[in-house]
Write an enzyme that holds these catalytic residues in place. Structure first.
Site, PDB file in Angstrom:
ATOM      1  N   ASP A 287      68.541  71.186  86.046  1.00  0.00           N
ATOM      2  CA  ASP A 287      67.399  71.845  85.453  1.00  0.00           C
ATOM      3  C   ASP A 287      67.882  72.443  84.119  1.00  0.00           C
ATOM      4  O   ASP A 287      69.074  72.505  83.818  1.00  0.00           O
ATOM      5  CB  ASP A 287      66.821  72.912  86.405  1.00  0.00           C
ATOM      6  CG  ASP A 287      65.370  73.209  86.104  1.00  0.00           C
ATOM      7  OD1 ASP A 287      64.672  73.709  86.988  1.00  0.00           O
ATOM      8  OD2 ASP A 287      64.926  72.918  84.968  1.00  0.00           O
TER       9      ASP A 287
HETATM   10  C1  GLC Z   1      61.911  73.947  83.790  1.00  0.00           C
HETATM   11  C2  GLC Z   1      61.600  73.808  85.263  1.00  0.00           C
HETATM   12  C3  GLC Z   1      61.634  72.382  85.751  1.00  0.00           C
HETATM   13  C4  GLC Z   1      61.183  71.456  84.652  1.00  0.00           C
HETATM   14  C5  GLC Z   1      62.222  71.519  83.548  1.00  0.00           C
HETATM   15  C6  GLC Z   1      61.824  70.634  82.357  1.00  0.00           C
HETATM   16  O1  GLC Z   1      62.708  75.065  83.571  1.00  0.00           O
HETATM   17  O2  GLC Z   1      62.380  74.576  86.163  1.00  0.00           O
HETATM   18  O3  GLC Z   1      60.780  72.313  86.903  1.00  0.00           O
HETATM   19  O4  GLC Z   1      61.066  70.128  85.142  1.00  0.00           O
HETATM   20  O5  GLC Z   1      62.451  72.843  83.099  1.00  0.00           O
HETATM   21  O6  GLC Z   1      60.675  71.130  81.761  1.00  0.00           O
END
Ligand code: GLC
Length: 741
Positions: A287
């Site tokens: 993430d």
């Molecule tokens: C965010 C979220 C995740 C998402 C990623 C890309 O922080 O936690 O669910 O897919 O970043 O946007």
């Protein structure tokens, strides 16, 4: 540059023709293609494939940090997210394919959680439909629109089980139950990936957030997750496993720690569980900057060490952290990271790019004509309307039967959310555009006539401003019925929106109290992204319809349900507590040594200021009709080791309108080597039954469905007595019993 590939691939496919690898021919050919590319790559280019950077989306449209464009040209960035439209992705893909040395195509990722342009109900809402075909359809349409807009990878399905209504991200999941959550996770993966990832209407799914991100202490986003390994394996792991078993080819490691180690640095999670136990063959992406954040976690002293921990734990791709980009090459040169480890990481990423058909045609997803045809296609909007209606849950409709509304009735529509289109789209609105949509108020007027529908805002969804109360009350006085649309703003849902209260915010409930004094029928339409404490509202409203954030066609869906054109059949997939003090509260609790039903009035597991049971239990939802259940008939009272037990009920529609019922089947293992839940969902079936008619519903139980992690942590069953329950929710059930031999 790109011609190198054609030659390499030609060689590979010739090579592979005589490959004797023991793998399936397709796998062998794919692996040879991957290896033929890998052999051409420098270490910089390999590390470039492990890098994922975000595009920006300025007011003027998409943009990319200048440095990132150079990185793509140099082969130092092989993947981009938050970039969409066929035109923009084609522009970036052209740079990668025609200006970098090897021309390896880019992956384009995006959060297509519940829709791309046509936005579907938030995932928690969709899960309340208990309609796997509808949920798969939602993902299919979302993938079709996203793939037409240059996207070939979505960061979905979110498979995080959660019993924490304080946590704003419950809106993105499928609720509290492992069995239902697993079925929904698989349906979403099938919807996104279809049967062939190389089909230009399918996109790569990403199982997130691995793992157990939905159990943050105190419901505070990103907070510590601490649970027993048995609870992790039996309750939180199943939906991730189901998504992987359904063929998902990427997994996202979560922000949180579990068992004392942040997920992005956890070899137990990313290698022992994910690859060894679950057999996952795709790639792992972190993430957003979660590698860097391991310094804050205090598991490493600096980012270089964080990168080392992540790459050894099993992270293949670094989302936005630039850690792999900055440190990995030196760490390989210094022998801290084996070159083979990098090769394995890159192999997994290239394999997926081949599976997506990107090497065959890097512009497969950049077709502007298809984008114009697919985005907001009428069939997509129809599908959204259908799923939105199916997601809605009728929580109350008292003897006044204020619902369904009658055409021609004069209704006073009150509440900021009634006139909002943006809030209909919920928390992950991705590329959704609320400017062309119709609000709930628009649709009510269109259906019931301008003259019969009046509107006053009354108050905002938050804040203490009561200045609009008087006008709303005056308007309500002149109406036959009041339709009060209240709840949370869509901005109060999703990432980083944890709350210390789950009441309806602001002064909305005060407005309801003042409207109640008019002694007119009040219908509350609830828009929210989490279970709320409705203990006051449930006493004040005559009817309550839970609509969540229902998406692009949400206004029309709400109207059609309110007027009975569609008979609501949704059922809650997360328990609605009476108050926050009961949280965490969920249906699969343990019995304890002093259960509430003991005769002793005091010394038992209870509160002195509240009942134990929730306001609305898991699986609960009413209809405009009623259903009656016969006693359960079992095919046998003894389930042999390799046997099958069938449980049948007869369900009768005892009302005056046709309707659908989600019939649910639960079991209870009465005695185990560890304590067992008082109920566990093991089956459900949504049946349509005409007024006055009946239908038999049969559930099949086999021993494998009863397995769990026993005292010695082995996974299996234990013989003994079971109870079996069937009903229209987890509380109001018929009961019988059987023995597992
Ligand atoms: C965010 C979220 C995740 C998402 C990623 C890309 O922080 O936690 O669910 O897919 O970043 O946007």
């Amino acid at each position: 540059m790109y011609r190198n590939f054609v030659l390499a691939l030609l060689a590979a496919s010739l090579l592979s023709a005589c490959a004797t690898s023991g793998k399936t021919n397709a796998d062998a050919i794919l692996d040879h293609k991957v290896d033929s590319v890998l052999k051409l790559m420098t270490l910089d280019e390999k590390i470039g494939q492990m890098v994922l950077y975000s595009s920006d989306w300025d007011v003027t449209g998409p943009s990319l940090k200048k440095g990132y464009l150079d990185d793509i040209r140099k082969g130092n960035c092989g993947n981009i997210f938050n970039a969409h439209t066929a035109a923009y992705t084609r522009k970036l893909q052209k740079i990668a394919v025609e200006e970098s040395r090897l021309g390896i195509p880019l992956l384009f990722g995006y959060d297509v959680i519940h829709g791309h342009k046509t936005i579907f109900p938030i995932s928690l809402g969709e899960s309340a439909s208990w309609d796997l075909a509808a949920i798969e359809k939602s993902a299919r349409v979302s993938a079709t629109e996203a793939a037409a807009s240059g996207i070939n990878w979505t960061f979905a399905p979110m498979c995080d089980i959660s019993v924490e209504p304080r946590w704003g991200r419950v809106s993105e999941g499928a609720g509290e139950d492992p069995y239902l959550g697993s079925k929904i996770a698989a349906a979403r993966v099938h919807g996104f990936q279809g049967d062939n990832l190389a089909d230009p209407s399918t996109i790569l799914a990403c199982v997130k957030h691995f793992a157990a991100y939905g159990a943050p202490l105190a419901g505070r986003d990103y907070n510590t997750v601490d649970m027993s390994e048995r609870v992790f394996l039996d309750t939180y792991l199943p939906p991730y496993k189901a998504a992987i078993d359904a063929g998902a080819m990427s997994v996202m490691s979560s922000f949180n720690e579990l068992f004392g180690v942040p997920a992005s640095g956890s070899k137990y999670l990313l290698t022992d569980i994910l690859r060894t136990k679950l057999g996952f063959k795709g790639f792992v992406v972190t993430d957003y900057t979660s590698i860097n954040e391991m310094v804050n976690h205090g598991i490493v002293a600096n980012e270089a060490d964080a990168g080392l921990l992540a790459v050894k734990a099993g992270v293949d791709m670094d989302m936005q952290g630039e850690v792999y980009f900055k440190y990995l090459k030196k760490q390989v040169k210094e022998g801290l990271v084996a070159g083979k480890l990098i090769d394995d990481d890159v192999r997994r990423i290239l394999r997926v790019k081949f599976m997506l058909g990107l090497f065959k045609d890097p512009y497969l997803y950049c077709d502007e004509a298809r984008e114009k045809r697919e985005v907001y296609a009428p069939a997509h909007l129809d599908a959204e309307l259908d799923v939105a209606k199916k997601s809605m849950v009728l929580l109350k409709n008292d003897s006044l039967k204020a619902l369904p509304l009658k055409a021609g009735e004069k209704i006073a529509v009150i509440g900021e959310l009634a006139a909002s289109t943006r809030d209909l789209l919920g928390s992950w609105k991705a590329a959704g555009d609320w400017n062309f949509m119709k609000s709930t108020l628009d649709e009510l007027k269109a259906f019931n006539g301008e003259a019969n529908v009046t509107y006053a805002e009354g108050c905002k969804t938050s804040g203490e401003d009561r200045s609009g109360f008087a006008a709303a009350i005056a308007l309500a006085r002149r109406a036959d019925k009041i339709v009060l649309v209240i709840g949370e703003s869509c901005d109060w849902s999703g990432e980083a929106t944890s709350r210390t209260s789950i009441n309806i915010p602001g002064v909305q409930t005060e407005l309801l109290e003042q409207l109640k004094a008019l002694k007119k029928p009040i219908v509350v339409v609830l828009m929210n992204g989490r279970p709320l404490d409705l203990s006051k509202e449930s006493l004040l409203a005559n009817s309550i319809l839970e609509v969540w954030f229902p998406g692009t066609m949400g206004g029309k869906a709400i109207t059609q349900v309110l007027y009975g054109q569609y008979n609501p059949a949704g059922k809650l997939t997360m328990t609605f507590p009476r108050n926050l003090g009961q949280v965490p509260i969920y249906y699969y609790e343990k019995n304890t040594g002093r259960p509430i039903y003991l005769a002793n009035p005091k010394y038992k597991s209870r509160y002195i200021d509240s009942p134990n049971d929730p306001l609305y239990p898991f699986g609960f939802g009413l209809s405009y009709t009623t259903f009656a259940y016969s006693d359960i008939k079992l095919s046998t009272n003894e389930l042999a080791e390799k046997g099958v037990l069938r449980a049948t009920v007869n369900v009768t529609n005892t009302g005056t309108v046709d309707g659908e019922e989600v019939v649910q089947c639960y079991v209870r293992d009465l005695v185990g080597s560890v304590t067992r839940p008082v109920k566990e969902l093991k089956g459900f079936e949504k049946v349509a039954i005409k007024a006055g008619e009946s239908k038999n519903v049969t559930f099949t139980i086999t021993p494998d469905m009863l397995a769990f992690h026993r005292l010695d942590m082995t996974y299996g069953t234990e013989p003994g007595d079971y109870k079996l329950f069937i009903g229209g929710n987890s509380r109001d059930v018929k009961e019988t019993g059987f023995v597992l031999r």
